[in-house]
Design a protein around this motif. Structure first.
Motif, short mmCIF file in Angstrom:
data_model
loop_
_atom_site.label_atom_id
_atom_site.label_comp_id
_atom_site.label_asym_id
_atom_site.label_seq_id
_atom_site.Cartn_x
_atom_site.Cartn_y
_atom_site.Cartn_z
N LEU A 22 64.81 95.11 4.73
CA LEU A 22 64.56 93.67 4.88
C LEU A 22 65.87 92.90 5.04
CD1 LEU A 22 61.74 92.98 2.26
CD2 LEU A 22 61.52 93.32 4.72
N TYR A 76 56.45 94.93 -3.91
CA TYR A 76 56.36 94.74 -2.47
C TYR A 76 55.90 93.32 -2.12
CZ TYR A 76 57.35 99.60 -1.51
OH TYR A 76 57.97 100.82 -1.41
N SER A 79 59.00 90.96 -2.87
CA SER A 79 60.06 91.09 -1.86
C SER A 79 59.61 90.54 -0.51
CB SER A 79 60.50 92.54 -1.73
OG SER A 79 59.43 93.36 -1.35
N TRP A 80 58.34 90.73 -0.18
CA TRP A 80 57.82 90.21 1.09
C TRP A 80 57.78 88.69 1.08
CZ3 TRP A 80 57.86 92.60 5.42
CH2 TRP A 80 57.10 92.18 6.48
N TYR A 83 61.28 87.40 1.45
CA TYR A 83 61.70 87.60 2.84
C TYR A 83 61.09 86.54 3.76
CZ TYR A 83 62.66 90.05 7.20
OH TYR A 83 63.10 90.36 8.44
N PHE A 138 58.56 91.08 11.65
CA PHE A 138 57.37 91.10 10.81
C PHE A 138 56.35 92.09 11.37
CE2 PHE A 138 58.96 86.89 9.60
CZ PHE A 138 58.90 87.01 8.23
N ASP A 142 55.41 95.47 9.41
CA ASP A 142 53.99 95.65 9.08
C ASP A 142 53.47 96.97 9.64
OD1 ASP A 142 53.66 93.38 7.59
OD2 ASP A 142 52.86 92.18 9.23
#
Length: 160
Positions: A22, A76, A79-80, A83, A138, A142
């Motif tokens: 990331l 997760y 952190s997402w 981000y 992204f 993903d």
């Protein structure tokens, strides 16, 4: 090629590897923004060096907060979310710079609720075709996460 894919997926499967991935994506996008959107007058090699390392400390500090979360799913998600917030700031700063030739400040963000009533169409007019670069990662990340999830489900089914 299969060895490379195994190496990359093994790296991304770790918490630190995911954070570094990331961070790398954010760093590349910030350098892209510096080059395409911001007209920075870089006079010497020292200024170039500073623009290269500039996005790393803040992004690593904010993304590193997720490393304190013990639950894997919560890690997760945290952190997402961080981000996404970093990228929203980057995109909004790019769009703001296109209009005002200045960077967003905290006072400008706090005053945005007062002036945002009629900005719908004019904000869309400030978007450029190369803004797709800001959301491209992204889609790629993903895809990687979904692929890794399906591979782990397949491995669990064959073992069980």
């Amino acid at each position: 090629m299969k060895k490379f894919k195994t190496l990359i997926t093994g790296f991304i499967n770790t918490r630190l590897g995911f954070i570094i991935t990331l961070l790398f994506c954010y760093w590349i996008k910030t350098l892209w923004a510096y080059h395409t959107d911001f007209s920075l007058d870089l006079g010497n090699i020292y200024q170039v060096f500073l623009t290269i390392i500039n996005p790393i400390p803040l992004a690593f500090l904010l993304l590193g907060v997720a490393l304190y979360v013990k639950n894997t799913r919560a890690f997760y998600i945290c952190s997402w979310v961080v981000y996404i917030i970093l990228n929203i700031l980057l995109i909004s700063n790019s769009i703001y710079y296109r209009e005002f030739s200045d960077f967003i400040t905290v006072s400008a963000m706090l005053a945005s609720s007062k002036v945002s009533a009629g900005l719908g169409d004019s904000a869309l007019n400030l978007l450029r075709i190369w803004d797709i670069i800001y959301i491209l990662d992204f889609i790629i990340i993903d895809y990687i996460i979904i692929t890794l999830a399906f591979e782990s489900v397949k491995c669990c089914k064959t073992v069980c």
